[in-house]
Design an enzyme around this catalytic site. Sequence first.
Site, mmCIF file in Angstrom:
data_model
loop_
_atom_site.group_PDB
_atom_site.id
_atom_site.type_symbol
_atom_site.label_atom_id
_atom_site.label_comp_id
_atom_site.label_asym_id
_atom_site.label_seq_id
_atom_site.Cartn_x
_atom_site.Cartn_y
_atom_site.Cartn_z
ATOM 1 N N HIS A 145 9.014 1.437 -5.280
ATOM 2 C CA HIS A 145 8.568 0.324 -4.440
ATOM 3 C C HIS A 145 9.163 -1.014 -4.879
ATOM 4 O O HIS A 145 9.562 -1.820 -4.040
ATOM 5 C CB HIS A 145 7.042 0.258 -4.493
ATOM 6 C CG HIS A 145 6.445 -0.779 -3.598
ATOM 7 N ND1 HIS A 145 6.386 -0.643 -2.222
ATOM 8 C CD2 HIS A 145 5.870 -1.991 -3.869
ATOM 9 C CE1 HIS A 145 5.799 -1.709 -1.681
ATOM 10 N NE2 HIS A 145 5.482 -2.536 -2.661
ATOM 11 N N ASP A 195 8.789 5.708 -2.908
ATOM 12 C CA ASP A 195 7.779 4.654 -2.884
ATOM 13 C C ASP A 195 6.388 5.279 -2.841
ATOM 14 O O ASP A 195 6.050 6.002 -1.917
ATOM 15 C CB ASP A 195 8.005 3.769 -1.648
ATOM 16 C CG ASP A 195 7.200 2.488 -1.673
ATOM 17 O OD1 ASP A 195 6.135 2.469 -2.318
ATOM 18 O OD2 ASP A 195 7.629 1.509 -1.039
ATOM 19 N N SER A 226 7.335 -5.976 0.221
ATOM 20 C CA SER A 226 6.014 -5.384 0.377
ATOM 21 C C SER A 226 5.222 -6.114 1.469
ATOM 22 O O SER A 226 5.644 -6.141 2.625
ATOM 23 C CB SER A 226 5.291 -5.398 -0.969
ATOM 24 O OG SER A 226 4.136 -4.599 -0.936
#
Length: 452
Positions: free
Chosen positions: A386, A351, A262
């Site tokens: 994600h 995601d 991330s």
Amino acid sequence: MSIPPSLPMFIWFLSFFYRCLSTMVVPYPLLSVQPMRGLVDEKIQVVVRNLPPALSVTLHSLHRSEDNDFWEAFGHYTSNDQGMVTVAKDASLGGTYEGAEPMGLLWSMQPVPGSRTGLRLRRIDVLTPMVVHISVYSGHMTEGFSKQSPLAIVVTERWYMAPGVCRIDIREHGVQGTLFLPPGPGPFPGVLDMWGGGGGLVEYRSCLLASHGFVSMVLEYLSHNKNRNSDIESTTYFEKAFRIVQEHPLVMKDRVALFGLSLGASVALNLAAYSKDISPRCCVCISGCHIHRLNQSFRKVLNKDGYKIRFDEESRVVWRDISLPIPTDLGEKVDMGRIKCPLMLVVGEDDQNLATVESAKDMTQMMRAAGNEHLLTNLQYPDAGHLIEPPYTPHFRASNFILPQTRQKVMVLWGGYTKPHADAQEDFWEKSLSFLRQHLYPSPDSVPNAKL
């Protein structure tokens, strides 16, 4: 004293009775789990024996988290003609997973009914194992496991830390993190491990990397302590951290990688493209986006594009639109043409937190135009979300999230669906370890074996 003539007949009858009785005794069900003690990314073999043929049974796993929440998974099976159930080969007919799934009892875990909402299972204390009770019950059950007696039960241990791995707190030159050293004399390749916007120290991935032969340091760069936060708007802090890994006496100085998830992936891309002081040997970037530049305030991005934040029908936060559309101005994103080391991008196509699919497409086009696409490995997983983590970690489509700056709790939609997300995590982990070994270890023979 004389022996009655009838006694030999009585002894024969008694012997015959006990022989018949022994053939009538039904053996106890036998449950085996191998290995009973292993690393979290090791597969287990679960087999039940000594069952009557064609018996309906439920295999059940139970874990009590460090927050005292209970997690479970279960599958419905029917024993074969030999009275056996082999989880790796036999199909689950229902439960939290279906089909022949060797690790379904782990990756399909979910909070037991009545638990708090928005939970996420993460290991904090890597010095102790994740303990999982695996049981077999008669019949196809979906609830009430604590009220029934299992036919058999086995207690297993799942470790992030292999024997001999050393954990060291790092507090040097303003840098805070945790360093994990593999067992043995070394030298080893190094990895700087960076998590995302949740902040704090998340050690379990770094610890597992060390268990596979990499000196790994997980870096704290967004602190839960309001009195201490690093400046993530420049490369200096991260360069210091990189050099701490690089200069450790057990590390091969020219074989240090960046590993980010991330926001940590965005940091890795910035360092690989712009740093004049460090040169990563390779980078693994999971669920990252290239539109955040370290010389631009992340807070300003949120303030500028915060209106794009939306909520789904269950009032869960969806952040992915903040980074859309992908800018065309090179000054608003990382110049991927500057990347000079092998790069692995890992993307979940569902995601909902970042626009990683669109970002990966743009990064690929930029590298193709710059002539360095040969450095790129792009792993894309349909219906994965994600939070792509080490294998067999339970999937979370949404969970509670504490905003680091305000400490406000929100429910964030991460995306993904359980089975494809689990498959993605298993595939990604195997390929990322192979990627790191290929680019960091001098030869395949020098890679240590990571087994408990």
